[in-house]
Scaffold this motif. Sequence first.
Motif, PDB file in Angstrom:
ATOM      1  N   ASP A   1       0.804  -1.224   0.000  1.00  0.00           N
ATOM      2  CA  ASP A   1       0.000   0.000   0.000  1.00  0.00           C
ATOM      3  C   ASP A   1       0.839   1.278   0.000  1.00  0.00           C
ATOM      4  OD1 ASP A   1      -2.459  -1.267  -0.180  1.00  0.00           O
ATOM      5  OD2 ASP A   1      -2.611  -1.562   1.983  1.00  0.00           O
ATOM      6  N   LEU A   2       1.966   1.279   0.700  1.00  0.00           N
ATOM      7  CA  LEU A   2       2.795   2.487   0.721  1.00  0.00           C
ATOM      8  C   LEU A   2       3.262   2.889  -0.682  1.00  0.00           C
ATOM      9  CD1 LEU A   2       4.424   4.768   1.922  1.00  0.00           C
ATOM     10  CD2 LEU A   2       6.098   3.109   2.758  1.00  0.00           C
ATOM     11  N   PRO A   3       3.739   1.936  -1.515  1.00  0.00           N
ATOM     12  CA  PRO A   3       4.096   2.344  -2.881  1.00  0.00           C
ATOM     13  C   PRO A   3       2.916   2.956  -3.640  1.00  0.00           C
ATOM     14  CG  PRO A   3       5.040   0.192  -2.381  1.00  0.00           C
ATOM     15  CD  PRO A   3       4.112   0.531  -1.244  1.00  0.00           C
ATOM     16  N   ARG A   4       1.714   2.508  -3.348  1.00  0.00           N
ATOM     17  CA  ARG A   4       0.531   3.094  -4.019  1.00  0.00           C
ATOM     18  C   ARG A   4       0.351   4.553  -3.614  1.00  0.00           C
ATOM     19  NH1 ARG A   4      -2.983  -2.322  -2.680  1.00  0.00           N
ATOM     20  NH2 ARG A   4      -2.343  -3.499  -4.521  1.00  0.00           N
ATOM     21  N   LEU A   5       0.473   4.842  -2.337  1.00  0.00           N
ATOM     22  CA  LEU A   5       0.337   6.225  -1.871  1.00  0.00           C
ATOM     23  C   LEU A   5       1.460   7.084  -2.448  1.00  0.00           C
ATOM     24  CD1 LEU A   5      -0.787   7.546   1.537  1.00  0.00           C
ATOM     25  CD2 LEU A   5       1.400   8.341   0.635  1.00  0.00           C
ATOM     26  N   ALA A   6       2.676   6.554  -2.408  1.00  0.00           N
ATOM     27  CA  ALA A   6       3.811   7.323  -2.923  1.00  0.00           C
ATOM     28  C   ALA A   6       3.639   7.604  -4.408  1.00  0.00           C
ATOM     29  CB  ALA A   6       5.115   6.559  -2.664  1.00  0.00           C
ATOM     30  N   ARG A   7       3.245   6.583  -5.164  1.00  0.00           N
ATOM     31  CA  ARG A   7       3.070   6.739  -6.611  1.00  0.00           C
ATOM     32  C   ARG A   7       1.987   7.772  -6.912  1.00  0.00           C
ATOM     33  NH1 ARG A   7       2.267   1.534  -7.757  1.00  0.00           N
ATOM     34  NH2 ARG A   7       4.490   1.116  -7.864  1.00  0.00           N
ATOM     35  N   ALA A   8       0.854   7.670  -6.188  1.00  0.00           N
ATOM     36  CA  ALA A   8      -0.238   8.628  -6.406  1.00  0.00           C
ATOM     37  C   ALA A   8       0.213  10.055  -6.089  1.00  0.00           C
ATOM     38  CB  ALA A   8      -1.448   8.242  -5.545  1.00  0.00           C
ATOM     39  N   SER A   9       1.163  10.202  -5.169  1.00  0.00           N
ATOM     40  CA  SER A   9       1.655  11.525  -4.786  1.00  0.00           C
ATOM     41  C   SER A   9       2.854  11.965  -5.630  1.00  0.00           C
ATOM     42  CB  SER A   9       2.059  11.505  -3.298  1.00  0.00           C
ATOM     43  OG  SER A   9       0.922  11.337  -2.471  1.00  0.00           O
ATOM     44  N   GLY A  10       3.257  11.150  -6.596  1.00  0.00           N
ATOM     45  CA  GLY A  10       4.398  11.498  -7.433  1.00  0.00           C
ATOM     46  C   GLY A  10       5.716  11.510  -6.688  1.00  0.00           C
ATOM     47  N   CYS A  11       5.810  10.681  -5.685  1.00  0.00           N
ATOM     48  CA  CYS A  11       7.005  10.645  -4.841  1.00  0.00           C
ATOM     49  C   CYS A  11       7.576   9.235  -4.784  1.00  0.00           C
ATOM     50  CB  CYS A  11       6.663  11.049  -3.401  1.00  0.00           C
ATOM     51  SG  CYS A  11       6.152  12.757  -3.225  1.00  0.00           S
ATOM     52  N   SER A  12       8.761   9.128  -4.187  1.00  0.00           N
ATOM     53  CA  SER A  12       9.280   7.869  -3.717  1.00  0.00           C
ATOM     54  C   SER A  12       9.139   7.879  -2.193  1.00  0.00           C
ATOM     55  CB  SER A  12      10.734   7.705  -4.140  1.00  0.00           C
ATOM     56  OG  SER A  12      11.186   6.394  -3.800  1.00  0.00           O
ATOM     57  N   PHE A  13       9.724   6.903  -1.523  1.00  0.00           N
ATOM     58  CA  PHE A  13       9.565   6.855  -0.066  1.00  0.00           C
ATOM     59  C   PHE A  13      10.758   6.182   0.578  1.00  0.00           C
ATOM     60  CE2 PHE A  13       8.871   2.323   0.192  1.00  0.00           C
ATOM     61  CZ  PHE A  13       8.351   2.007  -1.047  1.00  0.00           C
ATOM     62  N   GLY A  14      10.965   6.487   1.824  1.00  0.00           N
ATOM     63  CA  GLY A  14      11.954   5.775   2.618  1.00  0.00           C
ATOM     64  C   GLY A  14      11.335   5.419   3.952  1.00  0.00           C
ATOM     65  N   ILE A  15      11.482   4.175   4.378  1.00  0.00           N
ATOM     66  CA  ILE A  15      10.964   3.794   5.693  1.00  0.00           C
ATOM     67  C   ILE A  15      12.058   3.090   6.490  1.00  0.00           C
ATOM     68  CG2 ILE A  15       8.519   3.661   5.120  1.00  0.00           C
ATOM     69  CD1 ILE A  15       8.823   0.626   4.943  1.00  0.00           C
ATOM     70  N   SER A  16      11.920   3.172   7.796  1.00  0.00           N
ATOM     71  CA  SER A  16      12.829   2.465   8.688  1.00  0.00           C
ATOM     72  C   SER A  16      12.098   1.223   9.163  1.00  0.00           C
ATOM     73  CB  SER A  16      13.176   3.325   9.905  1.00  0.00           C
ATOM     74  OG  SER A  16      13.572   4.601   9.488  1.00  0.00           O
ATOM     75  N   GLU A  17      12.536   0.088   8.636  1.00  0.00           N
ATOM     76  CA  GLU A  17      11.784  -1.141   8.934  1.00  0.00           C
ATOM     77  C   GLU A  17      11.740  -1.437  10.422  1.00  0.00           C
ATOM     78  OE1 GLU A  17      12.755  -4.483   6.498  1.00  0.00           O
ATOM     79  OE2 GLU A  17      12.064  -3.483   4.679  1.00  0.00           O
ATOM     80  N   GLU A  18      12.788  -1.044  11.135  1.00  0.00           N
ATOM     81  CA  GLU A  18      12.801  -1.360  12.567  1.00  0.00           C
ATOM     82  C   GLU A  18      11.799  -0.502  13.334  1.00  0.00           C
ATOM     83  OE1 GLU A  18      15.058   0.257  10.980  1.00  0.00           O
ATOM     84  OE2 GLU A  18      15.564   2.070  12.122  1.00  0.00           O
ATOM     85  N   LYS A  19      11.340   0.584  12.714  1.00  0.00           N
ATOM     86  CA  LYS A  19      10.372   1.453  13.411  1.00  0.00           C
ATOM     87  C   LYS A  19       8.926   0.988  13.232  1.00  0.00           C
ATOM     88  CE  LYS A  19      12.810   5.842  13.610  1.00  0.00           C
ATOM     89  NZ  LYS A  19      12.954   7.098  12.863  1.00  0.00           N
ATOM     90  N   ILE A  20       8.707   0.085  12.313  1.00  0.00           N
ATOM     91  CA  ILE A  20       7.324  -0.295  12.016  1.00  0.00           C
ATOM     92  C   ILE A  20       6.676  -0.936  13.241  1.00  0.00           C
ATOM     93  CG2 ILE A  20       5.906  -1.869  10.619  1.00  0.00           C
ATOM     94  CD1 ILE A  20       8.038  -1.377   8.386  1.00  0.00           C
TER      95      ILE A  20
END
Lengths: 297, 297
Positions: free
Chosen positions: B207-226
């Motif tokens: 789902d995150l890639p979908r939000l990023a794509r719709a916003s014309g962005c890429s994304f970075g997440i910290s997996e340990e923070k999830i």
Amino acid sequence: MKIASLGEDAVVAALTRGLPPGTNVILGVGDDCAVIGGARDRVWHLLKTDCVVEGVHFEKKEEPARIGWKALCRAVSDIAAMGGVPRHALITVAVARDVEMAWLRGLYAGLRKAARRFGVGIVGGETSRSPGPAFISVALTGEVERARCVTRGGGRAGDFLYVTGRLGGSLAGKHLDFTPRLAEARWLTGNFRIRAMMDISDGLAADLPRLARASGCSFGISEEKIPRNRGCSVAQALGDGEDFELLFAVRPDAAARIEAEWRAKFPRLPLTRVGALTRGGVRAEQKPKHCGFDHFA
Amino acid sequence: MKIASLGEDAVVAALTRGLPPGTNVILGVGDDCAVIGGARDRVWHLLKTDCVVEGVHFEKKEEPARIGWKALCRAVSDIAAMGGVPRHALITVAVARDVEMAWLRGLYAGLRKAARRFGVGIVGGETSRSPGPAFISVALTGEVERARCVTRGGGRAGDFLYVTGRLGGSLAGKHLDFTPRLAEARWLTGNFRIRAMMDISDGLAADLPRLARASGCSFGISEEKIPRNRGCSVAQALGDGEDFELLFAVRPDAAARIEAEWRAKFPRLPLTRVGALTRGGVRAEQKPKHCGFDHFA
């Protein structure tokens, strides 16, 4: 108790009794569409959902575009039956993982064709996997001017009952190619006081008692007058279902004008007076000899 | 070509390309809900459809009331994700002929419970026979003040990404008992400028890639923070799906106030900053290692 022994109407009645009332609900469960609106609104919203299931409403071998056409047109027919115009559709499709993309494209080609023809915007949907048969569900919104909104329940004893088109024989293929009577219903509600109306989806034998019951009436019909498709018996015309013609009730003194103006406006589509609403209620056992379609029977 | 080899997003994109435009469509296919309204309307209409299929979203042995709860709450979650409130639902149920009436009553008990809890009126539906698995489809309308309507597409590079609750472990049973974050989403949109939002239904990794794509962005997440549910690995938190938590993006300068006020308002529900939107688009191959749920894969 198995639902098959209860029948569809009893199942729906049992499940929907005492549902939480929503805001602005003019009409909930039990008519062709739900009607939403404020008492002062000039235009009301219509909501309808309908589904077609592989092995019940269509067979796998059938052309997917015709299945898509049918799926959307069934719901358009219900919007028409309230006197409304369709607006926006959401399409839910559940199919097996190994379905060909070409099949889905075909299905959507039929949906698009129906959407363009009847002015519907397809604005969303949902796809899912099905471990069994294909399942297509359509949710459709519509609008109706308050003054033109027609329910099943406005008929009065003495009203004449009319049917558009010809009935029966849907299984021979017509059930995939029918035309919802949107133009006809809009013309009727724009020019006459239609007291009660519905579309014939489960066969006249199942649907007429529903209209009569909702109107607090009984009914009498002349079986020999029922307009039949070529090659169909009276039993087929009453019971095959999936005709998607209109059944409506009007005051007797409006009959002559409706019949004359209909002939001028829709010369190729018959309009037939099949009977009248009468005093008294519909008794449980009062059904024409030929039962209409019951999903669970 | 089989749909399984294409994947759900590609199938939906191919099918919905070039659909006939409807009237008053603010937003069609591709977000949590469709948005309908006139440019000057203060309140817009939301439309959503969603389905649950036996053998895919639930198993036969599960309690029918929990299945009903889930079926309606999934759609409520989508209305919430747009910043709206749910209004009216239509329920389509296709079941085998030999289903027990008690099972259907249980299903409706769950639907009613969810409807009461979230202020939904159940105004209609459709019952059909299914020759295979049970199939429940929900169409839900909602309303959102124009100023509070949040899409997936309003994020900008630099925005912080937040997730409500904890992720992962839905298959252990949570997927039948979750609470849609309606109150939280209304509070967020009423008090802050939320730039993009969606609910997490297929897993953060999908789902995150979908939000990023719709916003014309890429994304970075910290997996340990999830934020993970007890006993869940990072892979499960990213990929199990059916979390029905909110994922949203806000400007960095709003972060401190949101975090502080959230803790005061929802002390029992964590709110976690998991990363940020970044410049550039989402590349097809850019997915966290742990893929989210794909209906056709």
